[in-house]
Design a protein around this motif. Sequence first.
Motif, PDB file in Angstrom:
ATOM      1  N   LEU A  65       0.727  -1.328  -0.094  1.00 41.77           N
ATOM      2  CA  LEU A  65      -0.351   0.037  -0.154  1.00 41.77           C
ATOM      3  C   LEU A  65       0.709   1.283   0.103  1.00 41.77           C
ATOM      4  CD1 LEU A  65      -2.719  -0.984   2.640  1.00 41.77           C
ATOM      5  CD2 LEU A  65      -2.661  -1.199   0.292  1.00 41.77           C
ATOM      6  N   PRO A  66       0.460   2.328  -0.520  1.00 40.87           N
ATOM      7  CA  PRO A  66       1.128   3.655  -0.412  1.00 40.87           C
ATOM      8  C   PRO A  66       1.301   4.008   1.201  1.00 40.87           C
ATOM      9  CG  PRO A  66      -0.876   4.111  -1.697  1.00 40.87           C
ATOM     10  CD  PRO A  66      -1.178   2.623  -0.948  1.00 40.87           C
ATOM     11  N   PHE A  67       2.418   4.646   1.338  1.00 44.29           N
ATOM     12  CA  PHE A  67       2.798   4.991   2.713  1.00 44.29           C
ATOM     13  C   PHE A  67       2.524   6.656   2.831  1.00 44.29           C
ATOM     14  CE2 PHE A  67       5.559   6.942   6.085  1.00 44.29           C
ATOM     15  CZ  PHE A  67       5.194   5.731   7.112  1.00 44.29           C
ATOM     16  N   ILE A  68       1.433   7.128   3.483  1.00 48.66           N
ATOM     17  CA  ILE A  68       1.086   8.506   3.374  1.00 48.66           C
ATOM     18  C   ILE A  68       1.038   8.940   4.906  1.00 48.66           C
ATOM     19  CG2 ILE A  68      -0.509  10.296   2.730  1.00 48.66           C
ATOM     20  CD1 ILE A  68      -1.603   8.236   0.578  1.00 48.66           C
ATOM     21  N   THR A 140       2.159   3.247  -6.197  1.00 50.68           N
ATOM     22  CA  THR A 140       2.421   1.930  -5.766  1.00 50.68           C
ATOM     23  C   THR A 140       1.740   0.914  -6.836  1.00 50.68           C
ATOM     24  OG1 THR A 140       1.942   2.809  -3.390  1.00 50.68           O
ATOM     25  CG2 THR A 140       1.608   0.195  -3.793  1.00 50.68           C
ATOM     26  N   ALA A 141       0.887   1.281  -7.465  1.00 49.25           N
ATOM     27  CA  ALA A 141       0.384   0.236  -8.594  1.00 49.25           C
ATOM     28  C   ALA A 141       1.303   0.047  -9.631  1.00 49.25           C
ATOM     29  CB  ALA A 141      -0.872   0.513  -9.170  1.00 49.25           C
ATOM     30  N   GLU A 142       2.225   0.975 -10.081  1.00 47.88           N
ATOM     31  CA  GLU A 142       3.200   1.071 -11.193  1.00 47.88           C
ATOM     32  C   GLU A 142       4.445   0.310 -10.461  1.00 47.88           C
ATOM     33  OE1 GLU A 142       5.085   1.971 -14.963  1.00 47.88           O
ATOM     34  OE2 GLU A 142       2.878   1.996 -13.838  1.00 47.88           O
ATOM     35  N   GLU A 143       4.647   0.345  -9.248  1.00 51.12           N
ATOM     36  CA  GLU A 143       6.025  -0.249  -8.858  1.00 51.12           C
ATOM     37  C   GLU A 143       5.769  -1.863  -8.344  1.00 51.12           C
ATOM     38  OE1 GLU A 143       8.902   0.072  -4.772  1.00 51.12           O
ATOM     39  OE2 GLU A 143       7.297   1.413  -5.055  1.00 51.12           O
ATOM     40  N   HIS A 144       4.395  -2.214  -7.753  1.00 48.78           N
ATOM     41  CA  HIS A 144       4.335  -3.456  -7.333  1.00 48.78           C
ATOM     42  C   HIS A 144       3.575  -4.423  -7.855  1.00 48.78           C
ATOM     43  CE1 HIS A 144       6.644  -2.734  -3.512  1.00 48.78           C
ATOM     44  NE2 HIS A 144       5.915  -1.524  -3.367  1.00 48.78           N
ATOM     45  N   TYR A 145       2.628  -3.873  -9.032  1.00 45.78           N
ATOM     46  CA  TYR A 145       1.538  -4.551  -9.616  1.00 45.78           C
ATOM     47  C   TYR A 145       1.582  -4.618 -11.118  1.00 45.78           C
ATOM     48  CZ  TYR A 145      -0.185  -4.683  -4.869  1.00 45.78           C
ATOM     49  OH  TYR A 145      -0.416  -4.907  -3.784  1.00 45.78           O
ATOM     50  N   LYS A 146       2.677  -3.792 -11.761  1.00 46.04           N
ATOM     51  CA  LYS A 146       2.733  -3.819 -13.317  1.00 46.04           C
ATOM     52  C   LYS A 146       3.069  -4.871 -13.823  1.00 46.04           C
ATOM     53  CE  LYS A 146       5.390  -0.993 -16.695  1.00 46.04           C
ATOM     54  NZ  LYS A 146       6.234  -0.030 -17.054  1.00 46.04           N
TER      55      LYS A 146
END
Length: 305
Positions: A65-68, A140-146
């Motif tokens: 997940l994103p860390f915000i 996050t989607a680009e980094e971990h789920y692409k």
Amino acid sequence: MSCLSIETRQSVLLPWIFDQPDVGTEDDQRVIGFAEERRDSSANTLQVKIEWSMDGENDESLVHLPFIDDPGSLGSTLWPSGIATAILCMSPTIKEFMQSRSVLELGCGLGLTGLAASKHSPKVLLTDNDESAIQALRATAEEHYKSAADHAIDVSLLDWRDKHVVKEKFPCIVATDVAYYYYVLRPLMDTVRAHLQATDSFMLTVGQGNRNSQWDLHNNLLHGCYNQLTDQHEDPWPGSTQTLLYKLQMNDWKRVGDSSVAETTDGALPIAALLYQTEGHRLSPLTKWDHVASAADIAEMSKTF
């Protein structure tokens, strides 16, 4: 890097009726599933491990997940109901339904439910009206789920108050803690109607059972309601509307490596899973301990906000 920068929190989803069973019987461990959150403030990472644990079927999924770090943003908070929904999305019933169908998540925030659903669905669209959360979720989607070519994940801004220009209808809509005020129910209901497929579809909206507006949404769909925009009374939604009750037991956050702090439980929260199904469509039970909320359950439940 000090491990004291890493914090974990564990949660367990339990049946609503939790009478102590006889030791050694089939129901000795009445647990639906688990979740472990792991956040690292030094590396700016947040992960959640989701586990389904029923009938000998142990299924795990790790969600990035994103860390915000923005306490003032609703979209940057991982709400308890989101954890419960992610566990329920590991149900064999929901997994089987999602395997060949697309999923829309409304008010996705950090995207836990939608990203958990992406493990099973060929296409997931995560939407929110929080631009900073959407930007972080895209990264996050680009980094971990692409690399998951057979599981497409899209992220988009969506304001429920806008005129609905619908390009695609979805057989499955999920939402977590979106019925937090009464005034959001009308735009929420109109958004679901605009995007939900007319047949062979369902909506799962999960919130805390001690929230009045969660039950207002339940009653609006089940019994009909007044529409402020048309100044008319709307009929009940055609199909099936029911709310399933569970309990989420959450531990407090604990720093990894800090043995001076004992693990403590932050109590159990009532979880209300509103399940709407279009006419002619019926899902199998999500768990073998599903408890459908009765009028007595709703009346007796303490509403704190």
